[in-house]
Design an enzyme around this catalytic site. Structure first.
Site, PDB file in Angstrom:
ATOM      1  N   GLY B  42       1.197  -1.342   0.172  1.00 60.18           N
ATOM      2  CA  GLY B  42      -0.195  -0.045  -0.073  1.00 60.18           C
ATOM      3  C   GLY B  42       0.514   1.007  -0.006  1.00 60.18           C
ATOM      4  O   GLY B  42       1.990   1.500  -0.086  1.00 60.18           O
ATOM      5  N   ALA B  44       2.327   2.865   2.044  1.00 60.30           N
ATOM      6  CA  ALA B  44       3.787   3.417   3.219  1.00 60.30           C
ATOM      7  C   ALA B  44       4.515   1.687   2.348  1.00 60.30           C
ATOM      8  O   ALA B  44       5.441   2.729   2.546  1.00 60.30           O
ATOM      9  CB  ALA B  44       2.966   2.342   4.271  1.00 60.30           C
ATOM     10  N   GLY B  45       4.072   0.925   2.322  1.00 63.45           N
ATOM     11  CA  GLY B  45       4.834  -0.129   1.799  1.00 63.45           C
ATOM     12  C   GLY B  45       5.683  -0.218   0.391  1.00 63.45           C
ATOM     13  O   GLY B  45       7.004  -0.047   0.208  1.00 63.45           O
ATOM     14  N   ARG B 330     -15.492  11.906  14.753  1.00 65.44           N
ATOM     15  CA  ARG B 330     -16.264  10.234  14.485  1.00 65.44           C
ATOM     16  C   ARG B 330     -17.233   9.683  15.412  1.00 65.44           C
ATOM     17  O   ARG B 330     -17.447   9.119  15.663  1.00 65.44           O
ATOM     18  CB  ARG B 330     -14.989   9.541  12.784  1.00 65.44           C
ATOM     19  N   ARG B 435      -8.458   8.958  15.261  1.00 64.59           N
ATOM     20  CA  ARG B 435      -7.715   8.953  14.177  1.00 64.59           C
ATOM     21  C   ARG B 435      -8.945   9.962  13.069  1.00 64.59           C
ATOM     22  O   ARG B 435      -9.744  10.450  13.311  1.00 64.59           O
ATOM     23  CB  ARG B 435      -7.503   8.063  12.493  1.00 64.59           C
ATOM     24  N   SER B 440      -4.853   9.537   7.571  1.00 61.60           N
ATOM     25  CA  SER B 440      -4.463   8.296   7.606  1.00 61.60           C
ATOM     26  C   SER B 440      -3.536   7.427   6.178  1.00 61.60           C
ATOM     27  O   SER B 440      -2.717   7.350   6.264  1.00 61.60           O
ATOM     28  CB  SER B 440      -5.511   7.272   7.688  1.00 61.60           C
ATOM     29  N   LEU B 441      -4.209   8.452   5.211  1.00 62.35           N
ATOM     30  CA  LEU B 441      -2.480   8.345   3.955  1.00 62.35           C
ATOM     31  C   LEU B 441      -1.361   8.841   4.406  1.00 62.35           C
ATOM     32  O   LEU B 441      -0.649   8.612   4.009  1.00 62.35           O
ATOM     33  CB  LEU B 441      -4.358   9.113   2.131  1.00 62.35           C
TER      34      LEU B 441
END
Lengths: 248, 638
Positions: B42, B44-45, B330, B435, B440-441
């Site tokens: 993804g 990060a990877g 949220r 979060r 997160s992205l």
């Protein structure tokens, strides 16, 4: 509702495949097409049979991993929709549905409905990028890009790489996929430095993968879940010829 | 165990700079002798694999999908935050740090949060250079939207497909290195174990999912960028393949798990409509800018929503949180929905949803304006449900979405196993107990592009004399034999229930007792129930086929067997934390108005759990949190 399925079963690449009949009853019309296959698989497993292998992951139409021919149409009867976004309400009670893998010389079948689309990855790795390393970028605002250009680039960049264009093409051409990436990058100033080399490499890779040639039937655009335009292909041809004439 | 977060010296603003100044380097000639394994492709990877390969390291990248481009980062809709202050509305790295730390209910490290905000600036530059088509204004400059209740516009977006476009940028950078031979790519390979030699992470055992054959891969360091485990609830916004197996198997080899029970339950997803359902699709949070959330005042309401008069509707968010109304964060919004649904006011055939109503916005702004803003979401809603949200309210309900918890990592993103790093959602680091939207992205990207390239090199500098790691080492034999035995054991059970049955049952237990609200009795009961379910799984699960062939049921069984252990740890974690913070709401710890009560005196720490062996209770370690710059305050949205 009741559905009569004819599903392509094939043990592996070398084996001979065939259509197998399954009848499912008491299905909820709000079920998604893949949930219907989940239901079939649950039944097969409990009966001691092997479930149908099919590709899928996000189930919200964006990862591009699902895809099958449904009654001869890539991703089924709804336009601009991936298989995972298709629901049984698009079918009628007691309908017979043919479910087959995406077929192409360049997409060998792995098992049942799963095919190998790694040719797409190799096309990207042949040139579908901007050659920039991490940490080299100037400030994002150093390079203004007009709203219209960005939006046009996005229209091409929206491709999810599912392969429906190849599966639906009578020549198994990957022209829509390849041209969408070429256009995404050539439209933007960041991508212009490599425009000649990129188009030549990507087209050569596309040919090496044994995809067929485009003969402008435009069937790919009709089946594309993201509505990628065939004008991308015209632009790719222009870029390719331009690059050939300028090549030293 | 002493959990040293290794926070660098200096003021908050200087810490990351100081780390980079003093981090150890590896000479370019030595880099090609060092091999790094990256699991997950993804954001990060892909970004760390590409970045390390560009620097000259030998990289192997693994993903279970058929292409790296399918990783679930692709599905993020709304955007990515960065403190560029392009809107001149008072944003800064400091303000973003404050919003993030506060949004996480003061359960994250100051230094990590500040660094994420700091690196956000470079991320936008990097993505633009790769050709990510972010939304722009007519003058050609980048546009921003506001998101998640913060007071500035710092969210960059590419229509409703920001995750897709950022991932394609990272994927293309990765494929460029694959084309050069600097990264070896292994798609359709799933990590089944971590190999330790002399206490250091030195390799992995993977299964080729197309052939079933097990392989060993050795390296000087192993990086897990395998995403979150929110799919443990079965019904979630995540992809079907998302799983916690890589981090869990690393956990069983010694890496501590931090705050595993902190799972974000997103307020606006589509409700469950039947038992066959496999997934709950997310509808972007941006809809709450114009949609009003309500339920009927009567529990036995049968009228069509449009026929229910205003005075018989309960706009519960506007009622309870007048200052933020429908834009409450949220965790608060999801909890308020659950409260109404549990009290019997839910709507829809299963009475498990609430209305999200655009009638007022359409009346005030006109249909075309709403179409322009949310057209693609309304289309998606129609595709999935068959209903037209321009004519009647949407039905929405809360759904498991993001795991704030994950492998414990220090400031260098290294786990408690030397040489094992965890990036992105797989670690616990930056979001605290809740979060914020569009972070997160950001976290996945900065971990991969800007943080790990320095910290992994710092670690690898100690390995330049080690030489090639031998994959024939007895530790590899041992690990592979254990993996083989485990696969055989699963196939041999031959029971009468499917893997999905166990996954769905576990998901229901967790939604009921370790979801939006938790209490002591419920959690204790859930631990007993999960243990029983696990026992039943190993007696009665039925997995067809063979291990030396493609077998998706066997893949799923492995993941569910891990979930059955992770779920238990989540309950232990929730049980041990006698306070309410962020996504973790313990019913015993709330105010008279039903708001969360944090307990800073006793629980201002990160819970890091150690695996104590099968059947044994996990062991808790604590990393105390200190706040030097921003003193913890009570979050209020009234």
């Amino acid at each position: 509702m009741k559905l009569n399925l004819k599903v392509w079963r094939q043990k592996d690449r070398e084996s001979q495949g065939k259509l197998v009949d399954y009848v499912l009853e008491d299905l909820n019309p709000h079920m998604s097409f893949l949930e219907m296959l989940d239901t079939l698989n649950e039944r097969l497993i409990l009966a001691g049979d092997e479930p149908v292998e099919f590709d899928h992951d996000c189930r919200e139409g964006i990862c591009g991993q699902c895809g099958m021919m449904i009654n001869g149409i890539a991703h089924g009867p709804l336009q601009n929709t991936t298989t995972c976004q298709l629901h049984l309400r698009s079918f009628t009670n007691n309908e017979t549905i043919f479910i087959e893998p995406f077929r192409s010389q360049a997409f060998p079948i792995k098992r049942d409905l799963r095919v190998d689309r790694s040719a797409f990855d190799r096309i990207i790795s042949s040139g579908g990028f901007v050659s920039t390393n991490t940490g080299q970028a100037p400030d994002a605002h150093a390079l203004p890009i007009s709203h219209q250009v960005t939006e046009a680039a996005f229209d091409s960049a929206a491709c999810i790489g599912c392969g429906a264009c190849v599966a639906t093409c009578k020549n198994s051409s990957a022209a829509l996929f390849t041209s969408a990436k070429i256009n995404h990058l050539v439209l933007l100033p960041q991508g212009k430095e490599e425009r000649q080399e990129r188009v030549i490499r990507m087209v050569e890779q596309m040919d090496a993968e044994e995809f067929g040639h485009c003969s402008n039937t435009e069937a790919c655009e009709v089946e594309c879940p993201q509505g990628i335009s065939v004008l991308n292909i015209a632009r790719m041809n222009y870029e390719y010829n331009r690059a050939l004439t300028r090549r030293k | 165990m002493n959990l040293d977060a290794k926070i660098p010296e200096g003021s908050l603003e200087q810490k990351w700079e100081n780390f980079k100044k003093t981090a150890k380097l590896v000479n370019p000639a030595n880099r090609k002798k060092l091999e790094v394994i990256v699991v997950g492709t993804g954001l990060a990877g892909s970004s760390i694999a590409a970045s390390l390969a560009e620097m000259g390291y030998q990289v192997k990248a693994f993903c279970f999908q058929d292409s790296p481009r399918r990783a679930h980062s692709v599905a993020a809709q709304g955007g990515v935050n960065a403190a560029k202050n392009y809107k001149n509305d008072g944003d800064s790295v400091y303000r973003m740090f404050v919003d993030t730390l506060k949004g996480g209910d003061f359960r994250a490290r100051e230094a990590n949060v500040y660094r994420m905000a700091e690196c956000s600036l470079n991320l936008i530059d990097q993505a633009v250079a790769q050709g990510v088509p972010f939304g722009r204004e007519y003058g050609g400059y980048l546009n921003n939207r506001s998101f998640g209740g913060v007071q500035v516009s710092r969210t960059f977006y590419a229509r409703g497909q920001t995750g897709q476009q950022l991932l394609l940028g990272a994927y293309q950078a990765l494929m460029r290195q694959v084309g050069k031979g600097a990264v070896k790519l292994y798609s359709r390979h799933e990590m089944l174990d971590l190999v330790l030699i002399d206490g250091k992470a030195r390799g992995i055992i993977v299964r080729n999912l197309d052939t079933g054959v097990l392989e060993r891969h050795a390296g000087h360091a192993v990086i897990l960028a395998t995403g979150g485990y929110g799919k443990i609830y079965y019904l979630s916004t995540l992809a079907m393949g998302c799983n916690g197996s890589a981090i869990w198997r690393a956990h069983k080899k010694g890496a501590l798990m931090a705050s595993p029970s902190w799972i974000q339950i997103h307020p606006t997803s589509l409700p469950q409509s039947g038992d066959y359902q496999s997934k709950l699709t997310l509808m972007s949070e941006s809809l709450r800018n114009d949609g009003r959330i309500w339920v009927p005042l009567k529990t036995d309401e049968t009228r069509n929503p449009n026929d229910i008069p205003e005075n018989e509707r309960d706009y519960y968010l506007e009622r309870r949180y007048p200052a933020f109304g429908n834009l409450a964060p949220r965790d608060i919004s999801s909890r308020a929905a659950k409260e109404r649904i549990d009290a019997g006011f839910g709507i829809g055939p299963l009475k498990n949803a609430v209305y999200l109503d655009f009638a007022k916005a359409i009346k005030e702004q006109g249909r075309s304006k709403i179409e322009e803003k949310y057209g693609n979401l309304f289309d998606m809603y129609r595709k999935i449900t068959g209903f037209d949200a321009y004519e009647e309210p949407m039905m929405i309900s809360p759904s498991a979405h993001f795991s704030m918890g994950g492998l414990w990592v220090d400031y260098e993103l290294m786990t408690t196993v030397p040489g094992l790093f965890a990036l992105g959602e797989a670690n616990f680091a930056d979001h605290g107990a809740n979060r914020l939207g569009a972070n997160s992205l950001l976290q996945a990207s900065v971990d991969g592009y800007f943080i790990a390239p320095y910290t992994v090199a710092n670690y690898l500098s100690g390995d330049i004399h080690t030489g090639k790691i031998d994959d024939q080492h007895p530790e590899f034999d041992k690990a592979q034999a254990a993996v083989e035995a485990n696969l055989k054991k699963l196939l041999a059970i031959g029971g009468n229930k499917t893997v999905d049955y166990y996954h769905k049952t576990l998901g229901k237990i967790l939604y009921d007792y370790c979801g939006l609200a938790r209490n002591e009795a419920g959690l204790k009961g859930a631990i007993v129930e999960i243990r029983k379910l696990r026992e039943d799984f190993y007696k009665n699960v039925k997995i067809p086929g063979d291990s030396i062939a493609m077998n998706s049921e066997l893949e799923k069984a492995g993941r569910v067997s891990d979930y059955l252990e992770i779920g238990e740890l989540m309950c232990f974690d929730a049980l041990s934390r006698n306070e309410s913070c962020g996504a973790h709401f313990r019913e015993e710890y709330q105010t008279a108005e039903g708001e969360a009560m944090r307990n800073d005196a006793e629980f201002q720490f990160i819970s890091a759990w150690e695996w104590a062996g099968a059947g044994a209770d996990p062991v808790l370690h604590k990393e105390e949190l200190t706040f030097e710059v921003l003193k913890p305050i009570v979050r209020s949205y009234k």
